[in-house]
Design a protein around this motif. Structure first.
Motif, PDB file in Angstrom:
ATOM      1  N   ALA A 283       4.639 -13.785   3.676  1.00 17.28           N
ATOM      2  CA  ALA A 283       4.607 -13.161   2.353  1.00 17.28           C
ATOM      3  C   ALA A 283       4.145 -11.716   2.511  1.00 17.28           C
ATOM      4  N   ARG A 284       3.156 -11.486   3.399  1.00 16.01           N
ATOM      5  CA  ARG A 284       2.545 -10.165   3.508  1.00 16.01           C
ATOM      6  C   ARG A 284       2.954  -9.499   4.815  1.00 16.01           C
ATOM      7  N   ASP A 285       2.973  -8.172   4.761  1.00 17.92           N
ATOM      8  CA  ASP A 285       3.129  -7.428   6.008  1.00 17.92           C
ATOM      9  C   ASP A 285       1.775  -7.428   6.715  1.00 17.92           C
ATOM     10  N   ARG A 286       1.796  -7.608   8.039  1.00 16.79           N
ATOM     11  CA  ARG A 286       0.526  -7.626   8.781  1.00 16.79           C
ATOM     12  C   ARG A 286       0.677  -6.829  10.065  1.00 16.79           C
TER      13      ARG A 286
ATOM     14  N   HIS B  20       0.205   6.501   8.432  1.00 15.60           N
ATOM     15  CA  HIS B  20       1.543   5.967   8.153  1.00 15.60           C
ATOM     16  C   HIS B  20       1.559   5.013   6.966  1.00 15.60           C
ATOM     17  N   VAL B  21       0.446   4.365   6.725  1.00 10.44           N
ATOM     18  CA  VAL B  21       0.447   3.381   5.643  1.00 10.44           C
ATOM     19  C   VAL B  21      -0.936   3.305   5.003  1.00 10.44           C
TER      20      VAL B  21
ATOM     21  N   LEU C  17      -1.329  -5.408   5.303  1.00 11.14           N
ATOM     22  CA  LEU C  17      -0.734  -4.199   4.732  1.00 11.14           C
ATOM     23  C   LEU C  17      -0.412  -4.443   3.258  1.00 11.14           C
TER      24      LEU C  17
ATOM     25  N   GLU D  44       1.412  -4.703  -0.368  1.00 11.63           N
ATOM     26  CA  GLU D  44       2.776  -5.019  -0.836  1.00 11.63           C
ATOM     27  C   GLU D  44       3.439  -3.682  -1.145  1.00 11.63           C
ATOM     28  N   ARG D  45       4.704  -3.553  -0.826  1.00  3.59           N
ATOM     29  CA  ARG D  45       5.331  -2.259  -1.180  1.00  3.59           C
ATOM     30  C   ARG D  45       6.079  -2.347  -2.478  1.00  3.59           C
TER      31      ARG D  45
ATOM     32  N   LEU E 171      -1.211 -12.970  14.931  1.00  6.45           N
ATOM     33  CA  LEU E 171       0.246 -12.827  15.030  1.00  6.45           C
ATOM     34  C   LEU E 171       0.708 -13.315  16.383  1.00  6.45           C
TER      35      LEU E 171
ATOM     36  N   GLU F 181       4.177  -7.451  11.661  1.00  5.82           N
ATOM     37  CA  GLU F 181       4.960  -8.521  11.026  1.00  5.82           C
ATOM     38  C   GLU F 181       5.313  -8.061   9.616  1.00  5.82           C
ATOM     39  N   ARG F 182       6.610  -8.038   9.309  1.00  5.29           N
ATOM     40  CA  ARG F 182       7.063  -7.566   7.997  1.00  5.29           C
ATOM     41  C   ARG F 182       7.361  -8.766   7.108  1.00  5.29           C
ATOM     42  N   GLY F 183       6.839  -8.707   5.860  1.00  3.76           N
ATOM     43  CA  GLY F 183       7.054  -9.811   4.925  1.00  3.76           C
ATOM     44  C   GLY F 183       8.550 -10.057   4.758  1.00  3.76           C
ATOM     45  N   ARG F 184       8.872 -11.338   4.396  1.00  2.00           N
ATOM     46  CA  ARG F 184      10.277 -11.766   4.297  1.00  2.00           C
ATOM     47  C   ARG F 184      11.077 -10.826   3.396  1.00  2.00           C
TER      48      ARG F 184
ATOM     49  N   ARG G 173      11.771  -7.866   3.365  1.00  2.00           N
ATOM     50  CA  ARG G 173      11.335  -6.532   2.919  1.00  2.00           C
ATOM     51  C   ARG G 173      11.632  -5.539   4.005  1.00  2.00           C
TER      52      ARG G 173
ATOM     53  N   TYR H 133       7.134   2.560  11.963  1.00  2.00           N
ATOM     54  CA  TYR H 133       6.285   3.652  12.449  1.00  2.00           C
ATOM     55  C   TYR H 133       5.696   3.345  13.827  1.00  2.00           C
TER      56      TYR H 133
END
Lengths: 85, 85
Positions: free
Chosen positions: A19-22, A55-56, A82, A84-85, B3, B30-33, B35, B40
């Protein structure tokens, strides 16, 4: 040969976890036998988080840091959730 | 949960291996599904090496970098042999 005993292949994320970027960073500093070495891990940790922030956007509560210091080996683990975008 | 599937404990160095100081950095993003996320990692790699160089002199030939990019997961491995002091 990796300091971690093998070269890592991050595992495929399970669907529930994506669900989340990590971002995860593992750092190991191995010091040659009998040699004193400056311990720059704490400063390196701050520099790495600062580099990521270029970068983020990262919230303070989204950062989890673990550091272990031994004679021959010190390790640093930075886990970042990270936004949510 | 890491991860990398588990939180890592760097292994105790075998005596033969401890002649040199070494630094290893593993990074997984790790990028959320479903997305799209900016990639970077290449810039982050340059920033991390620059941060390390603030603390210790590192020869170009002492740096080994491996990067793998996937849809959901990208990883970066930086191995650095540190100079004898």
């Amino acid at each position: 040969m990796s300091l971690f005993g093998f070269t890592l292949k991050p595992r495929r994320p399970k669907s529930a976890e994506t669900a989340r970027d990590r971002l995860q960073i593992l750092l190991a500093h191995e010091r040659g036998r009998g040699r004193e070495a400056p311990d720059y891990l704490p400063q390196l940790q701050r520099d790495i988080v600062a580099a990521i922030r270029k970068h983020v956007q990262v919230a303070e509560e989204g950062i989890d840091i673990r550091m272990e210091r031994g004679d021959a080996l010190s390790s640093l683990e930075i886990n970042i959730e990270l936004p949510e975008r």
